[in-house]
Design an enzyme around this catalytic site. Sequence first.
Site, short mmCIF file in Angstrom:
data_model
loop_
_atom_site.label_atom_id
_atom_site.label_comp_id
_atom_site.label_asym_id
_atom_site.label_seq_id
_atom_site.Cartn_x
_atom_site.Cartn_y
_atom_site.Cartn_z
N GLN A 108 14.16 35.69 -0.59
CA GLN A 108 13.93 37.30 -0.86
C GLN A 108 12.90 37.28 -2.32
O GLN A 108 12.82 36.08 -2.77
CB GLN A 108 15.25 37.75 -1.49
N GLU A 193 18.90 47.38 -6.31
CA GLU A 193 20.43 46.55 -6.56
C GLU A 193 20.77 46.74 -7.88
O GLU A 193 19.98 46.55 -8.98
CB GLU A 193 20.03 45.01 -6.20
#
Length: 257
Positions: A108, A193
């Site tokens: 990621q 997030e």
Amino acid sequence: LASTAIAGPSRQERSAARFNRRAAIRNSNPLQPSDLEELRLAKANESHVSYSSNWAGAILVGTGYKSVTGTITVPTPKKPSGASASTEYAASAWVGIDGDTCQDAILQTGVDFYIQGSTVSFNAWYEWYPHPSIDFTGITVRAGDQIKMTVTASSTSGGSAVIQNLTTGKTVTKTFTGETNKLCETNAEWIVEDFSSGNSMVPFANFGTVNFKSASVTTTSGSTLGVTGAEIIDIKQGSTVYTDCSTSGSSTVTCKY
């Protein structure tokens, strides 16, 4: 971090924090029924919404996912209602391969947003979980910049993470090889997030709106998929839902605070 940051964490502290947040993602397990509620929607392009304590966005579950990309306009984070001027609030936007139904590894890359008092700052990072993340050097990120994020798996144990600042023309790349924890290549993600530091999530910043545009994933067969049919995740902590995420068309994921 930007030089204007006040009392911001060091790179070592941020790396440790992001390592802990990846452990938190594994522990929260967004698709675990005991941690989630599901809501059927009437929208034609959404099958259902799941609630997680730390992830918001869209997740495709399939096979042979090789490259995931998306472009955001960096938001200006704000303090949430009732915020303390001495507390640092944060959020993150990233694209990734795996880490949902397959949790052996995550490839990621993304951008973090911070606000403390009236000071905002940003940093771009890459990671092959379970190793801690590392901040990219040689790139500046500011509110309003167009940032293209791409992760590519060249194999289950190698690949690359690329951040392109389309506003400034700067590109940075990290190449991975010989990783012990192997990808399954079964999850493609576009995520906002509330990450964790230590054993708890950081105070969540009001990130406004994050749009992942030109969101797509390419497969081992050479086909390119959009976000149609992706599972929608929203952040819910206690009785409060903090995000409202959706998809539009075949290539846009929108998350609103």
